[in-house]
Design an enzyme around this catalytic site. Structure first.
Site, PDB file in Angstrom:
ATOM      1  CB  SER A 196      -0.920  -0.055   0.944  1.00 18.98           C
ATOM      2  OG  SER A 196      -2.086  -0.789   1.037  1.00 18.98           O
ATOM      3  CE  LYS A 246       2.579   5.677  -5.118  1.00 23.02           C
ATOM      4  NZ  LYS A 246       2.339   3.912  -6.671  1.00 23.02           N
ATOM      5  CG  LEU A 274       4.036  10.575 -12.430  1.00 20.95           C
ATOM      6  CD1 LEU A 274       3.119   9.029 -11.417  1.00 20.95           C
ATOM      7  CD2 LEU A 274       4.307  10.856 -13.796  1.00 20.95           C
ATOM      8  CB  CYS A 284      -3.333   7.555  -5.502  1.00 20.89           C
ATOM      9  SG  CYS A 284      -4.169   5.356  -5.467  1.00 20.89           S
TER      10      CYS A 284
HETATM   11  P1  NAD Z   1      -9.029  -1.390  -3.149  1.00 18.38           P
HETATM   12  O1  NAD Z   1     -10.019  -0.273  -2.222  1.00 18.38           O
HETATM   13  O2  NAD Z   1      -9.358  -1.610  -5.040  1.00 18.38           O
HETATM   14  O3  NAD Z   1      -8.702  -2.047  -2.355  1.00 18.38           O
HETATM   15  C1  NAD Z   1      -8.132  -2.202  -1.158  1.00 18.38           C
HETATM   16  C2  NAD Z   1      -8.909  -4.105  -0.237  1.00 18.38           C
HETATM   17  O4  NAD Z   1      -8.249  -4.264   0.754  1.00 18.38           O
HETATM   18  C3  NAD Z   1     -10.207  -4.063  -0.722  1.00 18.38           C
HETATM   19  O5  NAD Z   1     -10.824  -5.221  -1.204  1.00 18.38           O
HETATM   20  C4  NAD Z   1     -11.170  -4.298   1.047  1.00 18.38           C
HETATM   21  O6  NAD Z   1     -11.696  -5.347   1.548  1.00 18.38           O
HETATM   22  C5  NAD Z   1      -9.082  -5.404   1.177  1.00 18.38           C
HETATM   23  N1  NAD Z   1      -9.003  -5.106   3.101  1.00 18.38           N
HETATM   24  C6  NAD Z   1      -8.808  -3.859   3.546  1.00 18.38           C
HETATM   25  N2  NAD Z   1      -9.038  -3.889   4.892  1.00 18.38           N
HETATM   26  C7  NAD Z   1      -8.828  -5.432   5.223  1.00 18.38           C
HETATM   27  C8  NAD Z   1      -7.863  -6.542   6.155  1.00 18.38           C
HETATM   28  N3  NAD Z   1      -8.416  -6.021   7.046  1.00 18.38           N
HETATM   29  N4  NAD Z   1      -8.217  -7.572   5.761  1.00 18.38           N
HETATM   30  C9  NAD Z   1      -8.759  -8.401   3.731  1.00 18.38           C
HETATM   31  N5  NAD Z   1      -8.591  -7.352   3.078  1.00 18.38           N
HETATM   32  C10 NAD Z   1      -8.858  -6.082   4.035  1.00 18.38           C
HETATM   33  O7  NAD Z   1      -7.269  -0.670  -3.092  1.00 18.38           O
HETATM   34  P2  NAD Z   1      -6.491  -0.769  -4.255  1.00 18.38           P
HETATM   35  O8  NAD Z   1      -6.775   0.715  -5.087  1.00 18.38           O
HETATM   36  O9  NAD Z   1      -6.113  -1.874  -4.676  1.00 18.38           O
HETATM   37  O10 NAD Z   1      -4.975   0.514  -3.615  1.00 18.38           O
HETATM   38  C11 NAD Z   1      -4.133  -0.659  -2.764  1.00 18.38           C
HETATM   39  C12 NAD Z   1      -2.980   0.495  -1.853  1.00 18.38           C
HETATM   40  O11 NAD Z   1      -2.317   0.776  -3.288  1.00 18.38           O
HETATM   41  C13 NAD Z   1      -3.725   2.335  -1.066  1.00 18.38           C
HETATM   42  O12 NAD Z   1      -2.355   2.248  -0.458  1.00 18.38           O
HETATM   43  C14 NAD Z   1      -3.311   2.812  -2.718  1.00 18.38           C
HETATM   44  O13 NAD Z   1      -3.098   3.840  -2.450  1.00 18.38           O
HETATM   45  C15 NAD Z   1      -1.992   2.049  -2.765  1.00 18.38           C
HETATM   46  N6  NAD Z   1      -1.897   1.966  -4.736  1.00 18.38           N
HETATM   47  C16 NAD Z   1      -2.530   1.632  -5.819  1.00 18.38           C
HETATM   48  C17 NAD Z   1      -2.621   2.039  -7.080  1.00 18.38           C
HETATM   49  C18 NAD Z   1      -3.913   2.117  -7.632  1.00 18.38           C
HETATM   50  O14 NAD Z   1      -3.610   2.346  -9.066  1.00 18.38           O
HETATM   51  N7  NAD Z   1      -5.184   1.681  -7.923  1.00 18.38           N
HETATM   52  C19 NAD Z   1      -1.468   1.953  -7.301  1.00 18.38           C
HETATM   53  C20 NAD Z   1      -0.597   1.749  -6.136  1.00 18.38           C
HETATM   54  C21 NAD Z   1      -0.273   1.828  -5.452  1.00 18.38           C
HETATM   55  C1  UGA Z   2      -0.855   6.777 -11.040  1.00 16.12           C
HETATM   56  C2  UGA Z   2       0.456   6.395 -11.486  1.00 16.12           C
HETATM   57  O1  UGA Z   2       0.802   6.306 -12.910  1.00 16.12           O
HETATM   58  C3  UGA Z   2       1.185   4.862 -10.748  1.00 16.12           C
HETATM   59  O2  UGA Z   2       2.456   5.499 -11.143  1.00 16.12           O
HETATM   60  C4  UGA Z   2       0.604   5.107  -9.900  1.00 16.12           C
HETATM   61  O3  UGA Z   2       1.232   3.659  -8.770  1.00 16.12           O
HETATM   62  C5  UGA Z   2      -1.175   5.133  -9.130  1.00 16.12           C
HETATM   63  O4  UGA Z   2      -1.387   6.802  -9.491  1.00 16.12           O
HETATM   64  C6  UGA Z   2      -1.225   5.138  -7.973  1.00 16.12           C
HETATM   65  O5  UGA Z   2      -0.509   5.592  -7.053  1.00 16.12           O
HETATM   66  O6  UGA Z   2      -2.953   5.269  -8.134  1.00 16.12           O
HETATM   67  P1  UGA Z   2      -3.118   6.370 -12.365  1.00 16.12           P
HETATM   68  O7  UGA Z   2      -3.527   7.287 -11.045  1.00 16.12           O
HETATM   69  O8  UGA Z   2      -3.925   4.727 -12.099  1.00 16.12           O
HETATM   70  O9  UGA Z   2      -1.530   6.129 -12.314  1.00 16.12           O
HETATM   71  O10 UGA Z   2      -3.411   6.399 -13.730  1.00 16.12           O
HETATM   72  P2  UGA Z   2      -2.888   8.402 -14.948  1.00 16.12           P
HETATM   73  O11 UGA Z   2      -2.053   6.698 -15.601  1.00 16.12           O
HETATM   74  O12 UGA Z   2      -1.706   8.077 -13.708  1.00 16.12           O
HETATM   75  O13 UGA Z   2      -3.759   8.870 -14.465  1.00 16.12           O
HETATM   76  C7  UGA Z   2      -4.158   9.596 -13.446  1.00 16.12           C
HETATM   77  C8  UGA Z   2      -5.182  10.883 -14.530  1.00 16.12           C
HETATM   78  O14 UGA Z   2      -4.297  11.463 -14.650  1.00 16.12           O
HETATM   79  C9  UGA Z   2      -6.162   9.624 -14.761  1.00 16.12           C
HETATM   80  O15 UGA Z   2      -6.853  10.925 -15.031  1.00 16.12           O
HETATM   81  C10 UGA Z   2      -5.197  10.640 -16.169  1.00 16.12           C
HETATM   82  O16 UGA Z   2      -6.886  10.868 -17.062  1.00 16.12           O
HETATM   83  C11 UGA Z   2      -4.931  11.924 -15.846  1.00 16.12           C
HETATM   84  N1  UGA Z   2      -3.282  12.250 -17.147  1.00 16.12           N
HETATM   85  C12 UGA Z   2      -2.458  12.298 -16.963  1.00 16.12           C
HETATM   86  C13 UGA Z   2      -3.648  13.918 -17.171  1.00 16.12           C
HETATM   87  O17 UGA Z   2      -5.056  14.386 -17.481  1.00 16.12           O
HETATM   88  N2  UGA Z   2      -3.103  14.042 -18.458  1.00 16.12           N
HETATM   89  C14 UGA Z   2      -1.512  13.167 -18.865  1.00 16.12           C
HETATM   90  O18 UGA Z   2      -1.128  13.278 -19.587  1.00 16.12           O
HETATM   91  C15 UGA Z   2      -2.002  12.145 -17.899  1.00 16.12           C
END
Ligand code: NAD
Ligand code: UGA
Length: 458
Positions: A134, A219, A226, A275
């Protein structure tokens, strides 16, 4: 070389846990990977025999899951059992912004991280490597260690930070070919074990090792940088509109400078996703906590500009439509926060749609992956009819029927090549295309008689 873990457990079967573990299982057939979640419906969906019904939509994910599921990849609600069997546990739970109490609106809510760390402390057996997947405030590993350290004798833990950089919509490609993998920790042996997992498909020079705090902070910093690029180009887009410059040309001109680079310079309706906003607000909160007010204010402005951009687009639509959209039909093309995902978290479409509903518009929404149920949750009202209502429709043509305007809000591939003649023919004239992504075939839309506003075009 370092030994591999035999069994990995990942707590959290979300957008990160599911795809990340599927790729590890795919690349490391010798490791048994179990992804657990308290959400039984989500686990059931991960186990659905119909791979088109996985809870996360990502191009290519169905194939990876199809290859490994039941072989060395399992999805389960038996959290403690999977932890007990594992020698490495990933924490991949949600870390949203706190909604109340100390730091409400900015700080990350760590209750799910704390709860999962407590479950690990209780259920783990022998030595366990605990990996923060996370996104967490810098120094969270200190709290995780304290919780684990309070466990029973006979158990021991190493805590690593291994943040995830995948973007939604390209998750599988990002995981299979990462720019880098970051591992932070103070136990070289544990770092070696995790590095050995990634070494199955990532070249060694891309596996970076740092101390725990650098890893946690990198992170937040990567996301802040970005997002800052997007707010920067969106601010310039508004300036282009005011001055006759064109943001596409400006982006190309500055992006050709190798020090700036061409990526992430696409002006749009503001960044969405779960995020960017959450992580920057967390950074802002932490800076204030450490007394760095100027640094906090600097990053906070990235989020303020983003919110402004979303309201600005809704406002200019109303202005161009003679100052009122009450009772008017508006077609909303795209509701997901970006293309190739079913995720709507913090989607700019939400704020823009809410502003237009407030003005009394009737929204006809088209999105290939987002469900009606999800849109209802995001807009705070069910689908309906009349002033200030919305409906989900199946095609752009259906959405355009009787509409005064189309708003392109998500850059889905299919919106780039529309039959503008057919669409314009069913709209109410004078009709508008508001292209907030700059992706539509503008010349064809104009040729079909539409008025066109495009982001950043002066
Ligand atoms: P999400 O909400 O899709 O998934 C999290 C899951 O964890 C949920 O299904 C929830 O039910 C489960 N959960 C919570 N507490 C729990 C527990 N105690 N035991 C078992 N399950 C439990 O979230 P996500 O988008 O996968 O993001 C997770 C983390 O990764 C966040 O910290 C986020 O910032 C980070 N992150 C997300 C992205 C992305 O693109 N979504 C990219 C990079 C990093
Ligand atoms: C972003 C980062 O790119 C990932 O590296 C990171 O792991 C992730 O957040 C996270 O921590 O959750 P994500 O949010 O999935 O990924 O998608 P992006 O492609 O970064 O786009 C984010 C938002 O910015 C979108 O709404 C997209 O449409 C917008 N965007 C992106 C723009 O408006 N212009 C751009 O040039 C790029």
């Amino acid at each position: 070389s370092a030994p591999l873990p035999q069994r990995i457990c990942c707590i959290g079967a979300g957008y990160v846990g599911g795809p990340t573990m599927a790729v590890i299982a795919d690349r490391c057939p010798a490791i048994t990977v179990t992804v657990v979640d308290l959400n039984a419906a989500r686990i059931a969906a991960w186990n659905d025999p119909d791979l088109s019904r996985l809870p996360v939509y990502e191009p290519g994910l169905d194939q990876v899951v199809g290859r490994c599921r039941g072989r060395n990849l399992f999805f389960s609600t038996a959290v403690e059992e999977a932890i007990a069997a594992a020698d490495m546990v990933f924490l991949s739970v949600n870390t949203p912004t706190k909604t109340r109490g100390l730091g409400a609106g900015q700080a990350s809510d760590l209750k799910w991280v704390e709860a999962s760390a407590r479950t690990v402390a209780k259920a783990a057996q022998g030595h366990t490597i605990v990996v923060e997947k996370s996104t967490l405030p810098v120094r969270t590993a200190e709290a995780v260690k304290a919780i684990l350290g309070a466990g029973v004798a006979g158990k021991s833990f190493s805590v690593l930070s291994n943040p995830e950089f995948l973007a939604e919509g390209t998750a599988i490609g990002d995981l299979e070919h990462p720019d880098r993998v970051l591992i932070g920790g103070d136990d070289p042996a544990a770092i070696d074990v995790l590095a050995a997992v990634y070494a199955h498909w990532v070249s060694p020079e891309r596996i970076l090792r740092t101390n725990l705090w650098s890893s946690e902070l990198s992170k937040l910093t990567a996301n802040a940088f970005l997002a800052q690029r997007i707010s920067s180009i969106n601010g310039i887009a508004a300036f282009c509109e005011a001055t006759g410059a064109d943001v596409r040309e400006v982006a190309r001109a500055i992006g050709a400078d190798s020090r700036i680079g061409p990526k992430f310079l696409q002006a749009g309706p503001g960044f969405g996703g779960s995020c960017f906003q959450k992580d920057i607000l967390n950074l802002v909160y932490l800076c204030r906590h450490y007394g760095l007010e100027e640094v906090a204010a600097y990053w906070e402005q990235v989020v303020r500009l983003n919110t402004w951009q979303q309201h600005r687009i809704a406002r200019l639509v109303v202005t161009r439509l003679f100052g009122t959209v009450t009772g008017k039909r508006l077609a909303i093309l795209g509701f997901a926060f970006k293309a190739d995902t079913n995720d709507t978290r913090e989607s700019p479409a939400i704020r823009i749609a809410r502003d237009l509903l407030e003005e009394g518009a009737q929204l006809m929404i088209v999105d290939p992956k987002v469900s009606e149920r999800q849109i209802g949750l995001d807009l705070g009202q069910p689908a309906g009819e009349g002033e200030g209502s919305w409906r989900l429709v199946a095609s752009v043509e259906a959405a355009a029927l009787g509409a005064d305007a189309l708003l392109l809000l998500t850059e889905w591939e299919q919106f780039a090549a529309l039959d503008w003649m057919a669409i314009a023919a069913v709209m109410r004239q004078p009709a508008w295309l508001f292209d907030a992504r700059g992706r539509a075939d503008e010349a064809a839309a104009r040729a079909a008689g539409l008025n066109v506003w495009r982001i950043g075009q002066g």
